[in-house]
Design a protein around this motif. Sequence first.
Motif, PDB file in Angstrom:
ATOM      1  N   LEU A  22      -3.912  75.125-109.309  1.00 48.24           N
ATOM      2  CA  LEU A  22      -3.321  74.566-108.091  1.00 48.24           C
ATOM      3  C   LEU A  22      -2.658  75.653-107.246  1.00 48.24           C
ATOM      4  N   ALA A  39      -5.050  77.649-105.340  1.00 44.65           N
ATOM      5  CA  ALA A  39      -5.873  76.844-104.428  1.00 44.65           C
ATOM      6  C   ALA A  39      -7.356  77.048-104.712  1.00 44.65           C
ATOM      7  N   SER A  46      -9.521  74.861-105.700  1.00 44.70           N
ATOM      8  CA  SER A  46     -10.409  73.765-105.317  1.00 44.70           C
ATOM      9  C   SER A  46      -9.695  72.761-104.432  1.00 44.70           C
ATOM     10  N   ASN A  47     -10.494  72.090-103.617  1.00 46.38           N
ATOM     11  CA  ASN A  47      -9.957  70.996-102.810  1.00 46.38           C
ATOM     12  C   ASN A  47      -9.536  69.838-103.711  1.00 46.38           C
ATOM     13  N   ARG A  81      -5.947  70.296-104.808  1.00 44.19           N
ATOM     14  CA  ARG A  81      -5.024  69.972-103.700  1.00 44.19           C
ATOM     15  C   ARG A  81      -4.947  68.467-103.485  1.00 44.19           C
ATOM     16  N   GLU A  82      -6.081  67.796-103.641  1.00 46.92           N
ATOM     17  CA  GLU A  82      -6.113  66.342-103.434  1.00 46.92           C
ATOM     18  C   GLU A  82      -5.312  65.613-104.514  1.00 46.92           C
ATOM     19  N   VAL A  95      -2.594  66.672-105.916  1.00 46.30           N
ATOM     20  CA  VAL A  95      -1.188  66.774-105.499  1.00 46.30           C
ATOM     21  C   VAL A  95      -0.921  65.853-104.307  1.00 46.30           C
ATOM     22  N   ARG A  96      -1.794  65.867-103.331  1.00 44.88           N
ATOM     23  CA  ARG A  96      -1.605  65.033-102.132  1.00 44.88           C
ATOM     24  C   ARG A  96      -1.553  63.552-102.497  1.00 44.88           C
ATOM     25  N   GLN A 131       6.088  80.875-105.695  1.00 38.31           N
ATOM     26  CA  GLN A 131       5.142  79.763-105.786  1.00 38.31           C
ATOM     27  C   GLN A 131       5.697  78.665-106.689  1.00 38.31           C
ATOM     28  N   LEU A 173       6.320  74.715-105.825  1.00 38.37           N
ATOM     29  CA  LEU A 173       5.752  73.642-106.634  1.00 38.37           C
ATOM     30  C   LEU A 173       6.841  72.723-107.181  1.00 38.37           C
TER      31      LEU A 173
END
Length: 148
Positions: free
Chosen positions: A21, A24, A26-27, A30-31, A33-34, A60, A64
């Motif tokens: 994470l 970053a 991968s998307n 990130r998704e 976490v979102r 970082q 987080l």
Amino acid sequence: MTSEAEGLTGHVLDLDAIYHLLDARSNYGREIVRQSVLRNTTLLLPAVAAQCVAGFRPHQAEALFSVPVVTIGGLSAAEVTNAARFGPKMAANLEQYTPGLAMKSEIVTILAAAHAMLLAEARGGWRIITSVPHLYDDISDVRLEILP
């Protein structure tokens, strides 16, 4: 303690997932976490992993740890003893997938993963988010969500 059936839910992130994470990679990461923030779903970090990240990447880690749904799971002396039951199998799994790897460099990964197992078990089988699923091979009752 509130059970998952009563509305508290979440995921446990192992050390490699946390680095995944932070980097970053991968998307999908990130998704996770979102969506966790949007749904108020806990992202639980093993204390061993959180301490490691804080030591190597303090800025970082601070970012987080400030995410509202991120929580650090404590580790008592009794839990250390209980987590030790996973260590030998996880070490063997790492050796199988990465022969000759210096085990000293991977001990934190094993400790954090064993702690992740305890945290997931204590919460009725929460999924462990990981990018190294082979670490958990042949360990019963583990539910994984694998990062690409």
